[in-house]
Motif scaffolding. Structure first.
Motif, PDB file in Angstrom:
ATOM      1  N   LYS A 172      50.926  78.024 -51.199  1.00 19.34           N
ATOM      2  CA  LYS A 172      49.626  78.182 -51.860  1.00 19.34           C
ATOM      3  C   LYS A 172      48.985  76.840 -51.759  1.00 19.34           C
ATOM      4  N   MET A 173      49.625  75.832 -52.009  1.00 17.15           N
ATOM      5  CA  MET A 173      49.072  74.588 -51.944  1.00 17.15           C
ATOM      6  C   MET A 173      48.487  74.065 -50.410  1.00 17.15           C
ATOM      7  N   ASP A 221      46.273  68.318 -63.425  1.00 13.86           N
ATOM      8  CA  ASP A 221      45.124  69.149 -62.889  1.00 13.86           C
ATOM      9  C   ASP A 221      45.958  70.445 -62.073  1.00 13.86           C
ATOM     10  N   LEU A 222      46.646  70.012 -61.077  1.00 16.49           N
ATOM     11  CA  LEU A 222      47.310  70.973 -60.371  1.00 16.49           C
ATOM     12  C   LEU A 222      48.506  72.057 -61.179  1.00 16.49           C
ATOM     13  N   ILE A 240      55.324  70.841 -58.825  1.00 22.19           N
ATOM     14  CA  ILE A 240      54.187  70.191 -58.110  1.00 22.19           C
ATOM     15  C   ILE A 240      54.752  69.017 -57.304  1.00 22.19           C
ATOM     16  N   ARG A 241      55.610  68.228 -57.713  1.00 19.00           N
ATOM     17  CA  ARG A 241      56.090  67.037 -57.303  1.00 19.00           C
ATOM     18  C   ARG A 241      56.961  67.364 -56.089  1.00 19.00           C
ATOM     19  N   LEU A 245      54.393  68.289 -48.758  1.00 14.93           N
ATOM     20  CA  LEU A 245      53.165  68.291 -48.015  1.00 14.93           C
ATOM     21  C   LEU A 245      52.747  66.991 -47.690  1.00 14.93           C
ATOM     22  N   GLU A 246      53.291  65.716 -47.882  1.00 12.50           N
ATOM     23  CA  GLU A 246      53.300  64.415 -47.528  1.00 12.50           C
ATOM     24  C   GLU A 246      53.906  64.351 -46.252  1.00 12.50           C
ATOM     25  N   ALA A 247      55.291  64.940 -46.192  1.00 11.72           N
ATOM     26  CA  ALA A 247      56.028  65.011 -45.054  1.00 11.72           C
ATOM     27  C   ALA A 247      55.230  65.682 -44.096  1.00 11.72           C
ATOM     28  N   ASP A 248      54.548  66.892 -44.249  1.00 16.91           N
ATOM     29  CA  ASP A 248      53.782  67.657 -43.220  1.00 16.91           C
ATOM     30  C   ASP A 248      52.377  66.822 -42.950  1.00 16.91           C
TER      31      ASP A 248
END
Length: 218
Positions: free
Chosen positions: A22-23, A42-43, A54-55, A61-64
């Protein structure tokens, strides 16, 4: 029967998997804007989860390459530029070609049966002029090839590319002969498997990928 995954099918996915997808979608569709600072609290409210998942999602997402952490400033959304998409398509094409060559060399009898069944479904839904079902089966056809390549790193990378690219200009133009054209492109790939010819398979896949790009840009 073949089996494949799609980031839109999240109802039975673990929370962390569903949250990540979703993120990822929200970043790639602009709901989380490039340059936007990420505030965990907020997330948590937005997605209705605690900070731990979330973390975990942010790390992936950072790895991507979709999120960047800046020292002493925090984490920010990066998103995907047009150049990023162009580069990714070229990388995906190279990987698809390699996957089909390895798959033709390494495919098992069971996997060959899966590929044959998938192609038969493509013929069936083309005959019924069912674009929606054809798109799903198309994904399945490629996923059988990824599996048959017997290379986990390549398989994972290709799945990632497919999920990211699907958000770039999703409104593909479907011309009148779209299904018949796509079926013949896949028939050429399938024929290379039957003949156990990696060279012809690579050529057929390259043609398919180039034409797919033309259709998406058209």
């Amino acid at each position: 029967m073949f089996k494949f995954t799609d980031v839109t099918e999240l109802s039975n996915a673990p929370m962390s998997t569903g949250l990540l997808a979703k993120m990822q979608e929200d970043i790639l569709t602009g709901r989380l804007r490039p340059g936007q600072k990420i505030v965990e609290q907020d997330l948590c409210r937005k997605y209705g989860v605690s900070r731990t998942p979330i973390r975990e999602a942010l790390r992936q997402l950072e790895a991507d390459g979709l999120v960047e952490t800046v020292l002493n400033r925090g984490a920010f959304v990066i998103g995907m530029s047009d150049r990023d998409y162009e580069d990714m398509f070229e990388m995906r094409k190279a990987y698809e070609i390699q996957a089909v060559k390895w798959a033709i060399e390494r495919i098992t009898d069971e996997e060959m049966e899966q590929l044959e069944e998938t192609f038969e479904f493509m013929e069936f839904y083309t005959m019924r002029n069912d674009i929606e079902k054809m798109l799903v089966i198309n994904t399945g056809f490629h996923q059988v090839i990824y599996q048959a390549s017997h290379n986990r790193v390549l398989h994972k990378q290709l799945e990632s590319y497919r999920n990211l690219i699907r958000y770039k200009d999703p409104g593909t133009v479907y011309e009148e002969n779209y299904l018949a054209t796509v079926l013949e492109e896949h028939r050429a790939i399938f024929k290379a498997f039957i003949e156990r010819n990696p060279r012809e398979g690579a050529l057929a896949m390259e043609i398919h990928m180039n034409r797919s790009r033309e259709r998406r840009c058209g």
